[in-house]
Design a protein around this motif. Structure first.
Motif, mmCIF file in Angstrom:
data_model
loop_
_atom_site.group_PDB
_atom_site.id
_atom_site.type_symbol
_atom_site.label_atom_id
_atom_site.label_comp_id
_atom_site.label_asym_id
_atom_site.label_seq_id
_atom_site.Cartn_x
_atom_site.Cartn_y
_atom_site.Cartn_z
ATOM 1 N N GLN A 116 -28.529 2.369 31.048
ATOM 2 C CA GLN A 116 -28.126 1.328 32.020
ATOM 3 C C GLN A 116 -26.628 1.040 31.897
ATOM 4 O O GLN A 116 -25.940 0.824 32.893
ATOM 5 N N PHE A 117 -26.133 1.075 30.655
ATOM 6 C CA PHE A 117 -24.704 0.822 30.443
ATOM 7 C C PHE A 117 -23.879 1.939 31.082
ATOM 8 O O PHE A 117 -22.877 1.680 31.767
ATOM 9 N N GLU A 118 -24.339 3.195 30.892
ATOM 10 C CA GLU A 118 -23.618 4.335 31.484
ATOM 11 C C GLU A 118 -23.610 4.241 33.003
ATOM 12 O O GLU A 118 -22.613 4.572 33.653
ATOM 13 N N THR A 119 -24.713 3.772 33.572
ATOM 14 C CA THR A 119 -24.769 3.610 35.034
ATOM 15 C C THR A 119 -23.718 2.589 35.472
ATOM 16 O O THR A 119 -22.993 2.807 36.452
ATOM 17 N N MET A 120 -23.609 1.498 34.729
ATOM 18 C CA MET A 120 -22.605 0.476 35.085
ATOM 19 C C MET A 120 -21.189 1.057 35.026
ATOM 20 O O MET A 120 -20.349 0.764 35.873
ATOM 21 N N ILE A 121 -20.946 1.918 34.025
ATOM 22 C CA ILE A 121 -19.609 2.549 33.920
ATOM 23 C C ILE A 121 -19.389 3.445 35.151
ATOM 24 O O ILE A 121 -18.372 3.338 35.841
ATOM 25 N N ASN A 122 -20.377 4.287 35.439
ATOM 26 C CA ASN A 122 -20.224 5.250 36.533
ATOM 27 C C ASN A 122 -20.104 4.585 37.899
ATOM 28 O O ASN A 122 -19.445 5.101 38.792
ATOM 29 N N GLU A 123 -20.743 3.438 38.040
ATOM 30 C CA GLU A 123 -20.683 2.708 39.328
ATOM 31 C C GLU A 123 -19.451 1.783 39.390
ATOM 32 O O GLU A 123 -19.331 0.961 40.299
ATOM 33 N N HIS A 124 -18.586 1.876 38.396
ATOM 34 C CA HIS A 124 -17.356 1.053 38.314
ATOM 35 C C HIS A 124 -17.667 -0.443 38.385
ATOM 36 O O HIS A 124 -16.955 -1.217 39.029
ATOM 37 N N GLU A 125 -18.746 -0.823 37.730
ATOM 38 C CA GLU A 125 -19.155 -2.235 37.760
ATOM 39 C C GLU A 125 -18.524 -3.044 36.631
ATOM 40 O O GLU A 125 -18.723 -4.252 36.556
ATOM 41 N N LEU A 126 -17.796 -2.370 35.733
ATOM 42 C CA LEU A 126 -17.234 -3.085 34.581
ATOM 43 C C LEU A 126 -15.721 -3.242 34.696
ATOM 44 O O LEU A 126 -15.007 -2.298 35.030
ATOM 45 N N LEU A 127 -15.271 -4.454 34.417
ATOM 46 C CA LEU A 127 -13.825 -4.724 34.415
ATOM 47 C C LEU A 127 -13.191 -4.018 33.219
ATOM 48 O O LEU A 127 -12.072 -3.521 33.280
ATOM 49 N N GLU A 128 -13.907 -3.991 32.119
ATOM 50 C CA GLU A 128 -13.502 -3.306 30.896
ATOM 51 C C GLU A 128 -14.750 -3.025 30.083
ATOM 52 O O GLU A 128 -15.777 -3.688 30.281
ATOM 53 N N TYR A 129 -14.666 -2.070 29.180
ATOM 54 C CA TYR A 129 -15.762 -1.858 28.228
ATOM 55 C C TYR A 129 -15.221 -1.184 26.977
ATOM 56 O O TYR A 129 -14.156 -0.565 27.006
ATOM 57 N N ALA A 130 -15.956 -1.326 25.895
ATOM 58 C CA ALA A 130 -15.521 -0.710 24.639
ATOM 59 C C ALA A 130 -16.719 -0.503 23.724
ATOM 60 O O ALA A 130 -17.741 -1.188 23.849
ATOM 61 N N LYS A 131 -16.538 0.448 22.805
ATOM 62 C CA LYS A 131 -17.535 0.626 21.755
ATOM 63 C C LYS A 131 -17.042 -0.186 20.569
ATOM 64 O O LYS A 131 -15.929 0.035 20.079
ATOM 65 N N VAL A 132 -17.846 -1.168 20.162
ATOM 66 C CA VAL A 132 -17.448 -2.029 19.052
ATOM 67 C C VAL A 132 -18.550 -1.953 17.992
ATOM 68 O O VAL A 132 -19.702 -2.277 18.289
ATOM 69 N N TYR A 133 -18.197 -1.566 16.797
ATOM 70 C CA TYR A 133 -19.165 -1.433 15.685
ATOM 71 C C TYR A 133 -20.470 -0.763 16.145
ATOM 72 O O TYR A 133 -21.558 -1.355 16.044
ATOM 73 N N ASP A 134 -20.361 0.431 16.712
ATOM 74 C CA ASP A 134 -21.524 1.269 17.059
ATOM 75 C C ASP A 134 -22.275 0.876 18.328
ATOM 76 O O ASP A 134 -23.229 1.545 18.707
ATOM 77 N N ASN A 135 -21.888 -0.218 18.970
ATOM 78 C CA ASN A 135 -22.576 -0.593 20.216
ATOM 79 C C ASN A 135 -21.565 -0.736 21.343
ATOM 80 O O ASN A 135 -20.381 -0.933 21.094
ATOM 81 N N PHE A 136 -22.076 -0.638 22.585
ATOM 82 C CA PHE A 136 -21.196 -0.795 23.746
ATOM 83 C C PHE A 136 -21.253 -2.232 24.261
ATOM 84 O O PHE A 136 -22.324 -2.849 24.277
ATOM 85 N N TYR A 137 -20.093 -2.713 24.687
ATOM 86 C CA TYR A 137 -19.980 -4.059 25.253
ATOM 87 C C TYR A 137 -19.092 -3.946 26.488
ATOM 88 O O TYR A 137 -18.098 -3.216 26.471
ATOM 89 N N GLY A 138 -19.412 -4.675 27.548
ATOM 90 C CA GLY A 138 -18.574 -4.616 28.743
ATOM 91 C C GLY A 138 -18.665 -5.881 29.577
ATOM 92 O O GLY A 138 -19.649 -6.618 29.509
ATOM 93 N N THR A 139 -17.622 -6.106 30.370
ATOM 94 C CA THR A 139 -17.550 -7.297 31.231
ATOM 95 C C THR A 139 -17.886 -6.919 32.671
ATOM 96 O O THR A 139 -17.133 -6.152 33.295
ATOM 97 N N PRO A 140 -18.988 -7.430 33.220
ATOM 98 C CA PRO A 140 -19.281 -7.152 34.629
ATOM 99 C C PRO A 140 -18.160 -7.707 35.529
ATOM 100 O O PRO A 140 -17.774 -8.874 35.407
ATOM 101 N N LYS A 141 -17.641 -6.824 36.390
ATOM 102 C CA LYS A 141 -16.441 -7.149 37.169
ATOM 103 C C LYS A 141 -16.686 -8.188 38.270
ATOM 104 O O LYS A 141 -15.895 -9.104 38.451
ATOM 105 N N LYS A 142 -17.797 -8.034 38.988
ATOM 106 C CA LYS A 142 -18.016 -8.837 40.208
ATOM 107 C C LYS A 142 -17.978 -10.339 39.924
ATOM 108 O O LYS A 142 -17.315 -11.105 40.644
ATOM 109 N N TYR A 143 -18.662 -10.748 38.886
ATOM 110 C CA TYR A 143 -18.735 -12.181 38.562
ATOM 111 C C TYR A 143 -17.329 -12.743 38.334
ATOM 112 O O TYR A 143 -16.958 -13.779 38.886
ATOM 113 N N VAL A 144 -16.538 -12.025 37.533
ATOM 114 C CA VAL A 144 -15.189 -12.495 37.183
ATOM 115 C C VAL A 144 -14.322 -12.614 38.436
ATOM 116 O O VAL A 144 -13.693 -13.649 38.679
#
Ligand code: ADP
Ligand code: 5GP
Length: 206
Positions: free
Chosen positions: A60-88
């Motif tokens: 699901q996270f990869e889909t969000m990346i591919n659909e350009h739904e994230l303002l930013e994302y990063a791998k932090v301590y083995d997990n992915f975290y990202g900010t959904p763009k639309k809300y912001v």
């Protein structure tokens, strides 16, 4: 002046107290909006879906990346975290202030895309206190704790990229400082000051 809301980005090493400060700030400032991040990390005992994070799987996270739904994302301590763009984007355009509590890699991506954001770095009073806080939270395994502590030493030099530094010695004081930063940013003169000048000149003609 400007009709747009502020984008406030809070970062700092894990365990420094970002979550604690942001929670208290959100309770104190009723019209501040929190951006709920998406993550592939498993929820902690006291966390719930859609409140602390949107807990999703890697696909699901990869889909969000591919659909350009994230303002930013990063791998932090083995997990992915990202900010959904639309809300912001929607909230800022509505004139609401939005708070992001994200890691340094993410904050630098946001700064690149939206340099008019307000970038705030939180540090603990000492590294000894940082370790104590991560341990006291009781949320990490030995391995995760060591990763977080080691990253902290590398992360500190990125404070140079931020606009403000708060040392979180005492939570109430740190929250007051963050509130003061937001107030000051709202009084900052930007190119929108031209609208104010025009308004006053118009009034003087009457
Ligand atoms: P972060 O979100 O930066 O990872 P947390 O907000 O989860 O950090 O805080 C880590 C731990 O430190 C928590 O147990 C929290 O209650 C505690 N803590 C936060 N700020 C302070 C402070 N100023 N003094 C003492 N303990 C604090
Ligand atoms: P935790 O697992 O302790 O909740 O968070 C670990 C780190 O991920 C923290 O530094 C936190 O600020 C960061 N983080 C949380 N959400 C996001 C996000 O949306 N993007 C990025 N880049 N980092 C995030």
């Amino acid at each position: 002046m400007t009709n747009k809301g502020l984008l406030i980005v809070v970062s700092g090493p894990s365990g420094t107290g970002k979550g604690t400060i942001c929670k208290q700030l959100l309770n104190a400032v009723s019209d501040l909006k929190l951006s709920v991040s998406a993550t592939t990390r498993a929820p902690r005992a006291d966390e719930s879906q859609g409140v602390n994070y949107s807990f999703i799987d890697k696909q699901q996270f990869e889909t969000m990346i591919n659909e350009h739904e994230l303002l930013e994302y990063a791998k932090v301590y083995d997990n992915f975290y990202g900010t959904p763009k639309k809300y912001v984007v929607d909230e800022i355009n509505k004139g609401n202030d939005v708070l992001l509590e994200i890691d340094i890699q993410g904050a630098l991506q946001v700064k690149e895309k939206y340099p008019e954001g307000v970038f705030v770095f939180i540090l603990p009073p000492s590294m000894k206190e940082l370790k104590k806080r991560i341990v006291s939270r009781g949320s990490e395994t030995e391995d995760s704790l060591n990763k977080r502590y080691k990253s902290a030493t590398e992360e500190i030099s990125f404070v140079r990229e931020y606009n403000y530094l708060i040392i979180n010695d005492e939570v109430d004081m740190a929250v007051e400082k963050l509130k003061a930063i937001i107030s000051a940013e709202k009084c900052k003169i930007t190119e929108d000051v031209e609208e104010v000048i025009t308004k006053f000149k118009e009034e003087m003609k009457c």
